[in-house]
Write an enzyme that holds these catalytic residues in place. Structure first.
Site, mmCIF file in Angstrom:
data_model
loop_
_atom_site.group_PDB
_atom_site.id
_atom_site.type_symbol
_atom_site.label_atom_id
_atom_site.label_comp_id
_atom_site.label_asym_id
_atom_site.label_seq_id
_atom_site.Cartn_x
_atom_site.Cartn_y
_atom_site.Cartn_z
ATOM 1 N N TYR A 47 0.829 -1.196 0.000
ATOM 2 C CA TYR A 47 0.000 0.000 0.000
ATOM 3 C C TYR A 47 0.872 1.257 0.000
ATOM 4 O O TYR A 47 1.542 1.573 0.986
ATOM 5 C CB TYR A 47 -0.926 0.027 1.215
ATOM 6 C CG TYR A 47 -1.842 -1.172 1.338
ATOM 7 C CD1 TYR A 47 -2.191 -1.947 0.232
ATOM 8 C CD2 TYR A 47 -2.361 -1.540 2.573
ATOM 9 C CE1 TYR A 47 -3.021 -3.045 0.348
ATOM 10 C CE2 TYR A 47 -3.207 -2.637 2.704
ATOM 11 C CZ TYR A 47 -3.517 -3.383 1.584
ATOM 12 O OH TYR A 47 -4.351 -4.477 1.716
ATOM 13 N N HIS A 128 0.296 -12.109 1.866
ATOM 14 C CA HIS A 128 -0.444 -11.216 0.968
ATOM 15 C C HIS A 128 -0.447 -11.749 -0.466
ATOM 16 O O HIS A 128 0.605 -11.874 -1.095
ATOM 17 C CB HIS A 128 0.202 -9.824 0.999
ATOM 18 C CG HIS A 128 -0.709 -8.727 0.551
ATOM 19 N ND1 HIS A 128 -0.286 -7.423 0.386
ATOM 20 C CD2 HIS A 128 -2.034 -8.717 0.236
ATOM 21 C CE1 HIS A 128 -1.301 -6.677 0.009
ATOM 22 N NE2 HIS A 128 -2.370 -7.441 -0.107
#
Length: 304
Positions: A47, A128
């Site tokens: 992010y 992830h």
């Protein structure tokens, strides 16, 4: 109405997903969430190429009583040639991402995340998006996360994905505590309901629902036609518009129903919301307080 204590602030929005967010606005977003009572935060190196962890860490400095999850699977490297808008994030530091699900890469990722955030540990560590790296993630990433858990470097380990089949494999084959499933348990897409939620219930695995607006279409299907980060199919747009019309009959905004939907299921331990401004946080909190009659839920089910 959703229990606001079950909210988690996701870290993509204030780190520049789809559009750049300046540091002041990012801190205002975090401050609005904290003021509203949100104490759980989810972030990742992905992010904002690390800026999400950096901004969250700065905000939390000197505070207590919070929990933070971050993710492993992408290592970051300084890169002056990094393109603006890479992987959908804007206004980020000049860093490139490299997938790494090795044991050494996993430990390095956690160390880097601790350095960026300034935290002394994370409560939860998630693998992830290992969709194309499942064998290595099961053989190396998960065992390394389990070692970190045993060392007291985190409390829980798990997986953060968009695909139900990927989540199911880790649920069945790995000693995980948490599943964060994005976009697959929403008003429009309930793929997680058939197998994933029951399997997690049997194994005592906590489930977090993220991406509950399906990339924007459930916020306003007449204006936003993105679903799963791309242009939605006509059939999906029509279903979302039908749901909006049903909600209008009851004077309930579609986004209120969309935000409250996951929390109605007993297996959902938390709803991850996204925001890139204080105004978006305020709107989300307001939508979660809207009363939604049971009859509306029944009509929305018939729109599927």
């Amino acid at each position: 109405m959703t229990d606001l204590s079950q909210l988690v602030l996701g870290g993509a929005g204030y780190a520049g997903l789809f559009r750049a967010v300046d540091p002041f606005s990012a801190q205002a977003t975090l401050d609005a969430a904290w003021t509203a009572g949100i104490r759980s935060f989810d972030t990742a190196p992905h992010y904002g190429a690390g800026s999400s962890e950096e901004r969250l860490g700065r905000f939390l400095r000197g505070r207590s009583g919070f929990t933070v999850s971050t993710k492993v699977g992408r290592l970051l490297f300084d890169d002056p040639t990094a393109a603006e808008g890479a992987e959908g994030f804007y206004g980020t530091p000049k860093r490139s991402r490299r997938r790494d699900y090795s044991a050494a890469g996993t430990r390095m990722s956690v160390a880097d995340s601790l350095a960026r955030s300034g935290l002394d540990r994370f409560d939860t560590l998630l693998v992830h998006d290992p969709d194309d790296h499942m064998e290595q993630a099961l053989a190396e990433t998960v065992p390394e996360l389990a070692r970190l858990r045993s060392e007291g470097r985190c409390v829980r380990i798990g997986i953060g994905v968009n695909r139900v089949d990927v989540a199911l494999r880790f649920v069945r084959e790995a000693p995980i505590d948490v599943v964060l499933i994005a976009g697959r348990f929403t008003l429009l897409d309930r793929q997680a309901e058939t197998e994933l939620l029951p399997e997690c219930a049997r194994r005592g695995i906590r489930v977090l629902a993220a991406g509950v607006l399906n990339s924007g279409i459930l916020a306003d299907p007449d204006r936003l036609s993105t679903f799963d980060y791309r242009l939605a199919a006509d059939e999906v747009i029509m279903r979302a518009q039908a749901m909006a019309k049903v909600c209008a009959k009851y004077e309930v905004p579609l986004r209120a129903a969309a935000l409250q939907f996951p929390g109605r299921h007993p297996m959902i331990g938390g709803t991850v919301i996204g925001a890139s401004s204080a105004a978006e946080v305020a709107d989300t909190i307001a939508m979660l307080k809207v009363a939604v009659p049971e009859e509306l839920w029944e009509e929305l089910d018939r729109c599927l």
